[in-house]
Design a protein around this motif. Sequence first.
Motif, PDB file in Angstrom:
ATOM      1  N   TYR A   1      10.094  43.611  37.364  1.00  0.00           N
ATOM      2  CA  TYR A   1       9.532  44.284  38.678  1.00  0.00           C
ATOM      3  C   TYR A   1      10.614  44.732  39.448  1.00  0.00           C
ATOM      4  O   TYR A   1      11.686  44.347  39.651  1.00  0.00           O
ATOM      5  CB  TYR A   1       8.803  43.477  39.353  1.00  0.00           C
ATOM      6  CG  TYR A   1       7.314  43.213  39.093  1.00  0.00           C
ATOM      7  CD1 TYR A   1       6.442  43.751  38.933  1.00  0.00           C
ATOM      8  CD2 TYR A   1       7.294  41.692  38.531  1.00  0.00           C
ATOM      9  CE1 TYR A   1       5.284  43.560  38.605  1.00  0.00           C
ATOM     10  CE2 TYR A   1       5.882  41.422  38.049  1.00  0.00           C
ATOM     11  CZ  TYR A   1       4.776  42.103  38.039  1.00  0.00           C
ATOM     12  OH  TYR A   1       3.729  41.935  37.669  1.00  0.00           O
TER      13      TYR A   1
ATOM     14  N   ARG B   1       8.907  46.660  48.071  1.00  0.00           N
ATOM     15  CA  ARG B   1       8.525  46.263  49.055  1.00  0.00           C
ATOM     16  C   ARG B   1       9.497  45.254  49.851  1.00  0.00           C
ATOM     17  O   ARG B   1       9.706  45.311  51.038  1.00  0.00           O
ATOM     18  CB  ARG B   1       7.143  45.544  49.160  1.00  0.00           C
ATOM     19  CG  ARG B   1       5.973  46.422  48.980  1.00  0.00           C
ATOM     20  CD  ARG B   1       4.556  45.555  49.149  1.00  0.00           C
ATOM     21  NE  ARG B   1       3.584  46.876  49.031  1.00  0.00           N
ATOM     22  CZ  ARG B   1       3.324  47.134  47.709  1.00  0.00           C
ATOM     23  NH1 ARG B   1       3.992  46.711  46.734  1.00  0.00           N
ATOM     24  NH2 ARG B   1       2.319  48.097  47.480  1.00  0.00           N
TER      25      ARG B   1
ATOM     26  N   ALA C   1       7.297  36.267  48.850  1.00  0.00           N
ATOM     27  CA  ALA C   1       5.966  35.988  48.495  1.00  0.00           C
ATOM     28  C   ALA C   1       5.141  37.102  49.443  1.00  0.00           C
ATOM     29  O   ALA C   1       4.080  37.816  49.151  1.00  0.00           O
ATOM     30  CB  ALA C   1       5.291  34.791  48.885  1.00  0.00           C
ATOM     31  N   ARG C   2       5.352  37.211  50.677  1.00  0.00           N
ATOM     32  CA  ARG C   2       4.616  38.114  51.421  1.00  0.00           C
ATOM     33  C   ARG C   2       4.965  39.655  51.161  1.00  0.00           C
ATOM     34  O   ARG C   2       4.143  40.669  51.581  1.00  0.00           O
ATOM     35  CB  ARG C   2       5.114  37.976  53.051  1.00  0.00           C
ATOM     36  CG  ARG C   2       4.097  36.507  53.440  1.00  0.00           C
ATOM     37  CD  ARG C   2       4.804  36.227  54.940  1.00  0.00           C
ATOM     38  NE  ARG C   2       4.221  34.774  55.156  1.00  0.00           N
ATOM     39  CZ  ARG C   2       4.216  34.268  56.386  1.00  0.00           C
ATOM     40  NH1 ARG C   2       4.889  34.820  57.379  1.00  0.00           N
ATOM     41  NH2 ARG C   2       3.954  32.975  56.302  1.00  0.00           N
ATOM     42  N   SER C   3       5.968  39.922  50.567  1.00  0.00           N
ATOM     43  CA  SER C   3       6.499  41.327  50.275  1.00  0.00           C
ATOM     44  C   SER C   3       5.913  41.583  48.636  1.00  0.00           C
ATOM     45  O   SER C   3       5.265  42.796  48.334  1.00  0.00           O
ATOM     46  CB  SER C   3       7.942  41.601  50.187  1.00  0.00           C
ATOM     47  OG  SER C   3       8.220  41.412  51.450  1.00  0.00           O
ATOM     48  N   GLU C   4       6.159  40.806  47.769  1.00  0.00           N
ATOM     49  CA  GLU C   4       5.693  40.971  46.505  1.00  0.00           C
ATOM     50  C   GLU C   4       4.690  40.107  45.901  1.00  0.00           C
ATOM     51  O   GLU C   4       3.933  40.585  44.658  1.00  0.00           O
ATOM     52  CB  GLU C   4       7.112  40.553  45.550  1.00  0.00           C
ATOM     53  CG  GLU C   4       8.256  41.320  46.057  1.00  0.00           C
ATOM     54  CD  GLU C   4       8.160  42.860  45.694  1.00  0.00           C
ATOM     55  OE1 GLU C   4       7.785  43.083  44.707  1.00  0.00           O
ATOM     56  OE2 GLU C   4       8.732  43.552  46.654  1.00  0.00           O
ATOM     57  N   GLY C   5       3.908  39.470  46.724  1.00  0.00           N
ATOM     58  CA  GLY C   5       2.878  38.712  46.317  1.00  0.00           C
ATOM     59  C   GLY C   5       2.820  37.527  45.255  1.00  0.00           C
ATOM     60  O   GLY C   5       1.963  36.728  45.265  1.00  0.00           O
ATOM     61  N   ILE C   6       4.200  37.086  44.840  1.00  0.00           N
ATOM     62  CA  ILE C   6       4.295  36.083  43.968  1.00  0.00           C
ATOM     63  C   ILE C   6       5.020  34.940  44.712  1.00  0.00           C
ATOM     64  O   ILE C   6       6.024  35.000  45.349  1.00  0.00           O
ATOM     65  CB  ILE C   6       5.092  36.390  42.754  1.00  0.00           C
ATOM     66  CG1 ILE C   6       4.344  37.353  41.945  1.00  0.00           C
ATOM     67  CG2 ILE C   6       5.462  35.187  41.750  1.00  0.00           C
ATOM     68  CD1 ILE C   6       5.229  38.290  40.999  1.00  0.00           C
ATOM     69  N   VAL C   7       4.479  33.777  44.581  1.00  0.00           N
ATOM     70  CA  VAL C   7       5.000  32.383  45.171  1.00  0.00           C
ATOM     71  C   VAL C   7       5.897  31.903  44.422  1.00  0.00           C
ATOM     72  O   VAL C   7       5.724  31.187  43.262  1.00  0.00           O
ATOM     73  CB  VAL C   7       3.763  31.595  45.701  1.00  0.00           C
ATOM     74  CG1 VAL C   7       4.673  30.242  46.314  1.00  0.00           C
ATOM     75  CG2 VAL C   7       3.026  32.212  46.550  1.00  0.00           C
TER      76      VAL C   7
ATOM     77  N   TYR D   1      13.283  41.933  39.451  1.00  0.00           N
ATOM     78  CA  TYR D   1      13.170  40.457  39.188  1.00  0.00           C
ATOM     79  C   TYR D   1      12.334  40.680  38.108  1.00  0.00           C
ATOM     80  O   TYR D   1      11.457  41.205  37.735  1.00  0.00           O
ATOM     81  CB  TYR D   1      12.286  39.839  40.223  1.00  0.00           C
ATOM     82  CG  TYR D   1      11.100  40.383  40.850  1.00  0.00           C
ATOM     83  CD1 TYR D   1      11.126  41.448  41.571  1.00  0.00           C
ATOM     84  CD2 TYR D   1       9.756  39.518  40.467  1.00  0.00           C
ATOM     85  CE1 TYR D   1       9.925  41.648  42.410  1.00  0.00           C
ATOM     86  CE2 TYR D   1       8.612  40.021  40.802  1.00  0.00           C
ATOM     87  CZ  TYR D   1       8.496  40.924  41.924  1.00  0.00           C
ATOM     88  OH  TYR D   1       7.350  41.351  42.256  1.00  0.00           O
TER      89      TYR D   1
ATOM     90  N   ASP E   1       5.126  52.281  45.290  1.00  0.00           N
ATOM     91  CA  ASP E   1       5.730  51.285  45.801  1.00  0.00           C
ATOM     92  C   ASP E   1       6.137  50.026  44.899  1.00  0.00           C
ATOM     93  O   ASP E   1       7.289  49.331  44.864  1.00  0.00           O
ATOM     94  CB  ASP E   1       4.484  50.507  46.943  1.00  0.00           C
ATOM     95  CG  ASP E   1       5.113  50.798  48.234  1.00  0.00           C
ATOM     96  OD1 ASP E   1       6.273  51.165  48.796  1.00  0.00           O
ATOM     97  OD2 ASP E   1       4.272  50.790  49.006  1.00  0.00           O
ATOM     98  N   THR E   2       5.226  49.772  43.767  1.00  0.00           N
ATOM     99  CA  THR E   2       5.522  48.602  42.855  1.00  0.00           C
ATOM    100  C   THR E   2       6.009  49.160  41.671  1.00  0.00           C
ATOM    101  O   THR E   2       5.188  50.231  41.007  1.00  0.00           O
ATOM    102  CB  THR E   2       4.073  48.079  42.723  1.00  0.00           C
ATOM    103  OG1 THR E   2       3.618  47.572  44.142  1.00  0.00           O
ATOM    104  CG2 THR E   2       4.455  46.644  41.911  1.00  0.00           C
TER     105      THR E   2
ATOM    106  N   VAL F   1       9.324  32.587  51.139  1.00  0.00           N
ATOM    107  CA  VAL F   1       8.196  32.933  51.731  1.00  0.00           C
ATOM    108  C   VAL F   1       8.169  34.415  52.046  1.00  0.00           C
ATOM    109  O   VAL F   1       7.057  35.118  51.979  1.00  0.00           O
ATOM    110  CB  VAL F   1       7.758  32.086  53.103  1.00  0.00           C
ATOM    111  CG1 VAL F   1       6.897  32.441  54.013  1.00  0.00           C
ATOM    112  CG2 VAL F   1       7.445  30.717  52.626  1.00  0.00           C
TER     113      VAL F   1
END
Lengths: 453, 453
Positions: A84, A88, A375-381, A101, A3-4, A372
């Motif tokens: 990255y 996701r 962030a919910r997909s990749e974890g970084i805000v 990114y 995935d990542t 937002v």
Amino acid sequence: MSDTLKYTLPETAIPKTWYNIVADLPTPPPAVLHPGTGKPIGPDDLAPLFPMALILQEVSTEREIEIPRPVRDIYRLWRPSPLYRARRWERSLDTPARIYYKYEGVSPAGSHKPNTSVAQAFYNKEAGVKKLTTETGAGQWGSSLAFAGGLFGLEIDVYMVKVSYHQKPYRRALMETYGARCVASPSTETESGRAILAKDPECNGSLGIAISEAVEMAAKQDHVKYALGSVLNHVLLHQTIIGMETIEQLAMANDQADIVIACAGGGSNFAGLAFPFIGQALRGGKKPRVIAVEPAACPTLTRGRYAYDFGDTAHLTPLVKMHTLGSSFMPPGFHAGGLRYHGMSPLVSHLKELNLIEAVAYQQTECFKAAVAFARSEGIVPAPESSHAIKCALDQALRCKRDGKSEAIVVNLSGHGHFDMQAYSDYFAGKLQDRDYDQAELKRALEELPSVG
Amino acid sequence: MSDTLKYTLPETAIPKTWYNIVADLPTPPPAVLHPGTGKPIGPDDLAPLFPMALILQEVSTEREIEIPRPVRDIYRLWRPSPLYRARRWERSLDTPARIYYKYEGVSPAGSHKPNTSVAQAFYNKEAGVKKLTTETGAGQWGSSLAFAGGLFGLEIDVYMVKVSYHQKPYRRALMETYGARCVASPSTETESGRAILAKDPECNGSLGIAISEAVEMAAKQDHVKYALGSVLNHVLLHQTIIGMETIEQLAMANDQADIVIACAGGGSNFAGLAFPFIGQALRGGKKPRVIAVEPAACPTLTRGRYAYDFGDTAHLTPLVKMHTLGSSFMPPGFHAGGLRYHGMSPLVSHLKELNLIEAVAYQQTECFKAAVAFARSEGIVPAPESSHAIKCALDQALRCKRDGKSEAIVVNLSGHGHFDMQAYSDYFAGKLQDRDYDQAELKRALEELPSVG
């Protein structure tokens, strides 16, 4: 299928030179002018503000400029930064696009800014400078210079836009933790500040005013120089390691960029990612679309005039030709403090005139909405500034979906939003308003442009 | 000689198994008891709260437990985390010691907590769970579970200690950005919360109360389970990748640890770094000193009693044998919210009884002083919790200097302080007070220990 996907280069892959796009341009950027004479300035005119090593970088036409070993050694704290593949996020958008990114938030100060603050601190230290003055808006640059000052044992005085000084106490605490002194601007420490306060004691400050204060303090003291976090050629130069690493990392992924996207305030994170790609194209390589993203509230590239203007409010700087809203332009309130500057880097502006780049402007709520989801997909805000680039990447990915095209989108995630969570709170509370720039304000500010050049 | 040395492992070096220290211990840890019967509990007793896969890990005696592929794929977002040699800090201390720090703040949530939140979210998702409840103090754990919930599409309800809920709005904003719901505890949503509020409507909350609320909500609803961020065996197990990576990275540096240091609240970041080193020693390898560092205001290992106690205030949990200050103990106010728990992980407590580890307690101002010096040398601002470990490393480095010994000190920098800058502001403003625990409060709380075991 994983995935990542994170493309990590070894430390030995940190570039040994910065890339100077001036060497590859079909025409050189317009000269910088002395505001008194209207004539091009020389290196000596800049000597009160900058050490000669940086001035020579500012005017260099060499393609590659060596990165000093002590600077590379500090870069190793966080570089090479990761690239990255946003699998996701792609899946949640159901897009055939490949979104990459480049994450510059891994630096200790949390953004791309240390790429240049470390270099600037190094050259100033080498030149015997004891103290650096600077301005900061949202605080990304001020904390990055504070970080570098701590490492090199330089005193750092940061003039912080007053409204941010009060709204962002944690950014200030970060600067103080690194050992810097932080002053609310306009302050009573400078003639520029006192003049503003005499007219408007309640003035909230602006980046242009803070620059005036920092420049004034550097110009009138020995062993004190000034550091700028964006706009100037040498600052953009230091950021080009972002794009150089990214090209290597895309090669690891057996991919090439179709679209390159970054937000643009003064232009440094944009240039950092984009210039190496544009340089490749200018030398005959693949030519991706390159998009600079700015806020609708301060739309320098999309609504500004390409003209000679001052970099600061008190008109202490030389005149540079750039896309500008006028040095007294006041944007309405919005949450990306790093994108509030009235001008745009002369080099980026020149590239826009040469049609080597595109520009687009977005409103802040659509940017937070995209951030937002990211962030919910990749974890970084993302930082509010970076969220503008994220929104543009989102739109391009959805275009790819509509058109059934599998393009490679490369976006610069220039920093994290850990110090900007009030903006996210406001977004969730429905308190954020979309604000266009004020047309009458723009007209007024443009009428004050100097009649030079 | 380079100044900054970062030991970066390739992604392929992310461990494929977690390390279970129980397999190597000379005696097993004491049984967990049912509070009603006083008899050891079985896996079924825990089934209302946890999925069976985690319960089996909780009681496993296997040395290696496989990390599922989807968990490793998410670990790749930030792992392997870097190990740094703190050369600048060493030089500023003029110590012959070699100081290494393992930096877990590179995770998207900013601490080591996602190592277990991702694993717990995965196993719950596999078991068909729809929602997880949890508690959080400072917010490190709550935001880490929120992050993992976002990735796996699980609803997350976080009961946040009320005083932190109001003092740390940015942590709350981070949880909401990841999609979690955040509730100030004690709340009116639960019987436990209502009972507390009936006695004291102004109650500021505590970790023990928040645990009661989260456990209650999980126990009484279908498809809802509970997640804990520390203390339990399976949580510590998930953290052992920290130490396993560190051992590999020290080998890259051709070095071995003489001293291993981490802060200890519930015990998970301490165990994560320390257990793999202790396991090596138990299997005949080199035996480093291992030091757990706790706050003087909540000194579980150094002043607590080794006894059976409840994990929460409302006594909804089973009884575990641990170093405890009593489940109703209220520590005085201090800034390391992650170190305020009344108990210590049963496994860590057991190791303390076996004399496999040491413990030391520090006051908060000396920890912040060490953290500021560290930030100015190394660029990273430590979380207040991690600053306790930094202070201990500092003292050990200065001991090495006094004794002329060149020892290798390995410290777990478990998280960054970006969301804790108010604490740094208070430190600089001279507002931080050193506070010992209240001896009468401790006496009172210990008298309430259950008479089991």
